[in-house]
Design a protein around this motif. Structure first.
Motif, PDB file in Angstrom:
ATOM      1  N   TYR A  92     -14.528  -4.610  -5.651  1.00  0.00           N
ATOM      2  CA  TYR A  92     -14.258  -3.165  -5.339  1.00  0.00           C
ATOM      3  C   TYR A  92     -15.023  -2.174  -5.928  1.00  0.00           C
ATOM      4  O   TYR A  92     -15.635  -1.186  -5.379  1.00  0.00           O
TER       5      TYR A  92
ATOM      6  N   SER B 205      -6.522  -2.149  -7.055  1.00  0.00           N
ATOM      7  CA  SER B 205      -7.308  -1.862  -5.811  1.00  0.00           C
ATOM      8  C   SER B 205      -6.668  -2.992  -4.650  1.00  0.00           C
ATOM      9  O   SER B 205      -6.788  -4.301  -4.976  1.00  0.00           O
TER      10      SER B 205
ATOM     11  N   ARG C 138       0.947  -1.318  -0.030  1.00  0.00           N
ATOM     12  CA  ARG C 138       0.086  -0.234   0.204  1.00  0.00           C
ATOM     13  C   ARG C 138       1.055   1.182   0.037  1.00  0.00           C
ATOM     14  O   ARG C 138       0.796   2.335  -0.653  1.00  0.00           O
TER      15      ARG C 138
END
Length: 349
Positions: A334, A266, A185
């Motif tokens: 998502y 994502s 991330r």
């Protein structure tokens, strides 16, 4: 509108007290999970966590950089065999053998990334497919890797701690999974991540603005392969035994399906896609045991088809899910989450 005003807001992980609370609750629930369920569900959680690691790495390559791969089962196999060989033959401890095997997988990922500079779309897919199939064939013909008979995984020892149960292995695995997801991330939020996204959106335009295409495309393959190598090394100790027949083309397709179903580009999508497809995979392996559905399929197969083909129904279901995602929700799970969140934020308007 939730608009970012500076770079710190973009990279900040915990943006509000509510987010801090729910993040802490999630971490607490994950570490309390083994005390609340049977051993089988701990095994399922281990299986899902390993595939989440692969999906996160593959999502960096496919979702954020725009490069396709059908050879991740090869990197997965390198991580699994490399970890066991380093522990058994070279005497490496587990915590050293696992990253070393993953770096070997990353090196092969770097080499595979070189053709990506000139190949795109189906041509790149075929090149990566050939790599995945070649790796398993080579492993099956080398005596060092156990040939077609495979290898048994040794016990994991970390200092005085011997991980000989699924519950003990779960805590190691969930810690590594959380760390790797947070690292991924943060990587995506950095200049490197923005370069990946620029290459995905328009590689020629990215190159004209100073993005080193050679460096970032090979880096994306290397990082993605590293994650697959880590997951492969962990997978060997979940199964306790590996052989070349495990690392098939269908495994690579499953990895790609996890990313597509979850949502390309994502992190949450990679986690959701891996969780859903892993759970379905384990359930559909025993599809004949499902009440009513299993009896109906058994009757149908005996009268019209072959009972041995019932196990292939899971691939039909996975294919149907992929087609449905492509047609109705290209952003995957998502995208469904985003639309649901927008609906409740604007309700009743």
């Amino acid at each position: 509108m939730d608009m970012k005003r500076d770079y710190y807001e973009d990279v900040q992980l915990l943006t509000s007290p509510a987010v801090v609370f729910w993040f802490a609750a999630l971490i607490g629930a994950l570490y309390a999970f083994p005390f609340c369920v049977d051993n089988y569900y701990i095994y399922v959680a281990n299986y899902i966590a390993i595939n989440i690691i692969v999906a996160a790495g593959l999502n960096l390559l496919v979702g954020y950089t725009g490069q396709i791969s059908l050879g991740h089962a090869g990197f997965f196999a390198i991580g699994a065999y490399g970890t066991i060989i380093l522990m058994v033959k070279a005497g490496f401890p587990f915590l050293l053998a696992l990253p070393c095997a993953a770096f070997v997988a990353a090196f092969f990922g770097f080499l595979l990334g070189l053709p990506a500079l000139r190949l795109e779309g189906p041509y790149l897919a075929i090149a990566t497919l050939g790599f995945g199939l070649t790796i398993t064939q080579i492993i099956g013909r080398i005596e060092l890797f156990g040939g077609r008979e495979g290898l048994h995984a040794p016990d994991i020892t970390i200092g005085p701690w011997v991980l000989d149960t699924d519950k003990e292995f779960y805590y190691l695995l969930i810690t590594l999974t959380i760390f790797l997801l947070l690292f991924m991330r943060n990587l995506i939020k950095t200049r490197v991540g923005r370069a990946f996204i620029a290459i995905r959106d328009a590689d020629i335009a990215a190159q004209t603005t100073g993005v080193n295409i050679l460096y970032y495309k090979t880096l994306a393959f290397a990082v993605s392969a590293f994650y697959a190598g880590i997951a492969g090394g962990l997978y060997a100790f979940v199964l306790k035994f590996i052989d070349p027949e495990i690392f098939t083309l269908m495994m690579s397709i499953m990895f790609l399906a996890m990313v597509v179903v979850g949502g390309l580009g994502s992190m949450m999508g990679a986690i959701a896609g891996a969780t859903l497809l892993c759970w379905l995979d384990l359930k559909l392996r025993n599809i004949l045991d499902i009440p009513y559905v299993g009896d109906w399929l058994e009757h149908l197969s005996k009268n019209w088809f072959s009972i041995t083909g019932v196990s292939n129904i899971q691939y039909i279901i996975f294919g149907s899910i992929l087609v449905g995602i492509m047609l109705f929700e290209p952003l995957g799970l998502y995208g469904i989450w985003i639309r649901t969140k927008k609906y409740w934020r604007t309700w009743p308007f």
